[in-house]
Design an enzyme around this catalytic site. Structure first.
Site, PDB file in Angstrom:
ATOM      1  N   ARG A 125       0.852  -1.187   0.000  1.00  0.00           N
ATOM      2  CA  ARG A 125       0.000   0.000   0.000  1.00  0.00           C
ATOM      3  C   ARG A 125       0.883   1.230   0.000  1.00  0.00           C
ATOM      4  O   ARG A 125       2.100   1.134   0.034  1.00  0.00           O
ATOM      5  CB  ARG A 125      -1.006  -0.027   1.169  1.00  0.00           C
ATOM      6  CG  ARG A 125      -0.494  -0.664   2.400  1.00  0.00           C
ATOM      7  CD  ARG A 125      -0.142   0.177   3.612  1.00  0.00           C
ATOM      8  NE  ARG A 125      -0.281   1.587   3.526  1.00  0.00           N
ATOM      9  CZ  ARG A 125       0.736   2.422   3.709  1.00  0.00           C
ATOM     10  NH1 ARG A 125       1.982   1.971   3.896  1.00  0.00           N
ATOM     11  NH2 ARG A 125       0.553   3.704   3.697  1.00  0.00           N
ATOM     12  N   GLY A 126       0.231   2.397  -0.052  1.00  0.00           N
ATOM     13  CA  GLY A 126       0.991   3.638  -0.171  1.00  0.00           C
ATOM     14  C   GLY A 126       1.112   3.967  -1.661  1.00  0.00           C
ATOM     15  O   GLY A 126       1.460   3.096  -2.466  1.00  0.00           O
ATOM     16  N   ARG A 155      -7.083  -0.277  -7.258  1.00  0.00           N
ATOM     17  CA  ARG A 155      -7.473   0.794  -6.326  1.00  0.00           C
ATOM     18  C   ARG A 155      -7.593   2.098  -7.136  1.00  0.00           C
ATOM     19  O   ARG A 155      -6.722   2.385  -7.956  1.00  0.00           O
ATOM     20  CB  ARG A 155      -6.429   0.959  -5.198  1.00  0.00           C
ATOM     21  CG  ARG A 155      -6.342  -0.264  -4.288  1.00  0.00           C
ATOM     22  CD  ARG A 155      -5.495   0.033  -3.056  1.00  0.00           C
ATOM     23  NE  ARG A 155      -6.185   0.876  -2.118  1.00  0.00           N
ATOM     24  CZ  ARG A 155      -5.600   1.426  -1.039  1.00  0.00           C
ATOM     25  NH1 ARG A 155      -4.323   1.220  -0.803  1.00  0.00           N
ATOM     26  NH2 ARG A 155      -6.289   2.182  -0.211  1.00  0.00           N
ATOM     27  N   ASP A 181      -2.275  11.002  -2.056  1.00  0.00           N
ATOM     28  CA  ASP A 181      -2.565   9.964  -3.060  1.00  0.00           C
ATOM     29  C   ASP A 181      -2.860  10.571  -4.421  1.00  0.00           C
ATOM     30  O   ASP A 181      -2.693   9.913  -5.446  1.00  0.00           O
ATOM     31  CB  ASP A 181      -3.732   9.091  -2.600  1.00  0.00           C
ATOM     32  CG  ASP A 181      -3.268   8.187  -1.471  1.00  0.00           C
ATOM     33  OD1 ASP A 181      -3.221   8.648  -0.318  1.00  0.00           O
ATOM     34  OD2 ASP A 181      -2.891   7.036  -1.764  1.00  0.00           O
ATOM     35  N   ASN A 237      -5.886  12.354   0.438  1.00  0.00           N
ATOM     36  CA  ASN A 237      -5.008  11.525   1.275  1.00  0.00           C
ATOM     37  C   ASN A 237      -5.907  10.721   2.226  1.00  0.00           C
ATOM     38  O   ASN A 237      -7.131  10.860   2.216  1.00  0.00           O
ATOM     39  CB  ASN A 237      -3.998  12.395   2.035  1.00  0.00           C
ATOM     40  CG  ASN A 237      -2.931  11.551   2.700  1.00  0.00           C
ATOM     41  OD1 ASN A 237      -2.322  10.682   2.064  1.00  0.00           O
ATOM     42  ND2 ASN A 237      -2.692  11.752   3.986  1.00  0.00           N
ATOM     43  N   LYS A 238      -5.282   9.890   3.022  1.00  0.00           N
ATOM     44  CA  LYS A 238      -6.014   8.970   3.908  1.00  0.00           C
ATOM     45  C   LYS A 238      -7.112   9.690   4.679  1.00  0.00           C
ATOM     46  O   LYS A 238      -6.908  10.796   5.178  1.00  0.00           O
ATOM     47  CB  LYS A 238      -5.003   8.330   4.867  1.00  0.00           C
ATOM     48  CG  LYS A 238      -5.558   7.353   5.862  1.00  0.00           C
ATOM     49  CD  LYS A 238      -6.410   6.267   5.256  1.00  0.00           C
ATOM     50  CE  LYS A 238      -5.698   5.468   4.188  1.00  0.00           C
ATOM     51  NZ  LYS A 238      -6.622   4.588   3.422  1.00  0.00           N
ATOM     52  N   GLN A 240      -2.983   2.196   9.798  1.00  0.00           N
ATOM     53  CA  GLN A 240      -1.632   2.336   9.230  1.00  0.00           C
ATOM     54  C   GLN A 240      -0.720   3.147  10.144  1.00  0.00           C
ATOM     55  O   GLN A 240       0.489   2.910  10.198  1.00  0.00           O
ATOM     56  CB  GLN A 240      -1.694   3.014   7.854  1.00  0.00           C
ATOM     57  CG  GLN A 240      -2.331   2.169   6.765  1.00  0.00           C
ATOM     58  CD  GLN A 240      -3.810   2.431   6.642  1.00  0.00           C
ATOM     59  OE1 GLN A 240      -4.484   2.744   7.619  1.00  0.00           O
ATOM     60  NE2 GLN A 240      -4.337   2.298   5.447  1.00  0.00           N
TER      61      GLN A 240
HETATM   62  O1  MRU Z   1      -4.738   3.229   1.916  1.00  0.00           O
HETATM   63  P1  MRU Z   1      -3.253   3.456   1.968  1.00  0.00           P
HETATM   64  O2  MRU Z   1      -2.604   2.900   3.183  1.00  0.00           O
HETATM   65  O3  MRU Z   1      -2.589   3.015   0.689  1.00  0.00           O
HETATM   66  O4  MRU Z   1      -3.138   5.038   2.034  1.00  0.00           O
HETATM   67  C1  MRU Z   1      -1.878   5.617   2.074  1.00  0.00           C
HETATM   68  C2  MRU Z   1      -1.884   7.082   2.251  1.00  0.00           C
HETATM   69  O5  MRU Z   1      -2.915   7.709   2.350  1.00  0.00           O
HETATM   70  C3  MRU Z   1      -0.545   7.752   2.193  1.00  0.00           C
HETATM   71  O6  MRU Z   1      -0.562   8.918   2.947  1.00  0.00           O
HETATM   72  C4  MRU Z   1      -0.236   8.115   0.746  1.00  0.00           C
HETATM   73  O7  MRU Z   1      -0.392   7.007  -0.094  1.00  0.00           O
HETATM   74  C5  MRU Z   1       1.131   8.665   0.596  1.00  0.00           C
HETATM   75  S1  MRU Z   1       2.381   7.442   0.757  1.00  0.00           S
HETATM   76  C6  MRU Z   1       3.897   8.161   0.499  1.00  0.00           C
END
Ligand code: MRU
Length: 335
Positions: free
Chosen positions: A49-50, A85, A226, A236-237, A187
């Protein structure tokens, strides 16, 4: 510095080895992905992820498919992986590069592997640059709030938001990080606290609902992204937007750290960014136990949009962008 690798491609066995992020922090498990379908499920189920890391993983997934079945399978892999995703644009950006390479590749296997390796190398370099540029914003004895995991675990390098923290630490600055746990998949609690403490960074994990209570003692908030629209709105998250509002109320600077591969200049504003809605059970069930009344309905958006007006600056591998983002993002190529 990092004592783990998020991803590795084994050319002899034609397999991708990933650190299974759903098993952290309890177990360090490595999974072997042998088909594009394996890669799809690993991304979809957030074993990797990320934003930057899913882009790199998908790129290797296409290279792996090409070795199995040439251009046809590689093309199918691009379509499949692109549907894993929706929100992080790094995924479609990396697959766009792979598709482009495929279109002009007389030798798809070698060329697609070279492209995947290039995407990985660029990701590592971008993280290092973001760390170098962003660490200029971190003073000694700094207290930093972060959200989710925008660290080494989300990239193939030192991370974006956390890369800044590692770089500042290497400059002998004394730092304390407040990491929001990041419900529903934790996370922040599971991943950020794991990688920061393994790298000797003093870390407090707080529940998301505690962020407001601690904000008045923060010097800075830094989060990842993201997808960033042309006007500077940031996906973002989920929970990021709330942090930005709290930071503004308390007069704490709120920074986003992201490579240029996270910018989507085709979108005028954040309202156009697709937000992933995930399985309600991620909210309903906590450590294998139902915690919500059966009759209750559930919302589970994985991301939210932080309006550009709440963002102090966007740290990328070239500079720190400042408002007005409509103009500064457009001018980035001249930096
Ligand atoms: O759902 P995830 O864990 O993939 O979400 C990740 C995030 O929101 C991170 O902040 C983002 O991907 C930046 S990672 C350098």
């Amino acid at each position: 510095m990092m004592r783990f690798r998020t991803i590795e491609y084994d050319q002899n066995k034609n397999e991708i080895i990933i650190l299974d992020q759903t098993a952290l922090p309890n177990k360090e498990v490595y999974l072997h992905l042998r088909t594009a379908e394996d890669v799809y499920h690993a991304i979809r189920n957030m074993k990797v992820r990320g934003a930057p890391l899913i882009g790199v993983t998908a790129a290797y997934g296409v290279a792996l498919a090409a070795r199995h079945g040439g251009s046809d399978l590689a093309g199918q892999a691009c379509d499949l992986l692109n549907s894993a995703r929706p929100t992080a644009v790094n995924l479609s950006w990396a697959l766009g590069r792979m598709r482009n390479r495929l279109r002009h590749a007389p030798e798809p296997c070698e060329e697609l592997l070279a492209e995947a390796r290039a995407i990985e190398t660029e990701d590592k370099e971008a993280c290092t640059r973001i760390g170098a540029i962003g660490s200029g914003l971190i003073k000694d004895n700094c207290r930093i709030m972060v959200h989710c995991n925008a660290g080494a675990l989300a990239t193939t390098g030192i991370g974006t938001a956390l890369g800044i923290i590692y770089t500042a630490k290497q400059q002998a600055k004394d730092l304390t990080v407040y990491s929001c746990e990041t419900r529903p998949l934790l996370q922040g609690a599971r991943l950020t606290s794991w990688e920061l403490t393994r790298n000797g960074v003093r870390t407090f994990t707080i529940c998301d609902g505690m962020a407001a209570a601690f904000m008045d003692r923060m010097d800075i908030v830094i989060v990842g992204a993201d997808r960033i629209a042309r006007n500077g709105d940031v996906a973002n998250k989920i929970g990021t937007r709330g942090l930005a509002i709290i930071a503004r109320y308390h007069g704490v600077p709120f920074y986003v750290a992201a490579p240029l591969s996270t910018f989507d200049l085709t979108l005028a504003s954040g309202t156009q960014i697709p937000i992933e809605e995930r399985d309600p059970d991620e909210v309903r069930v906590f450590t294998d136990r139902p915690i919500v009344a059966d009759e209750a309905e559930i919302h589970n958006p994985a991301f939210d949009i932080t309006p550009a007006g709440l963002i102090t600056g966007i740290i990328n591998e070239r500079c720190v962008l400042e408002p007005p983002y409509e103009k500064t993002i457009q001018d980035i190529d001249s930096v």
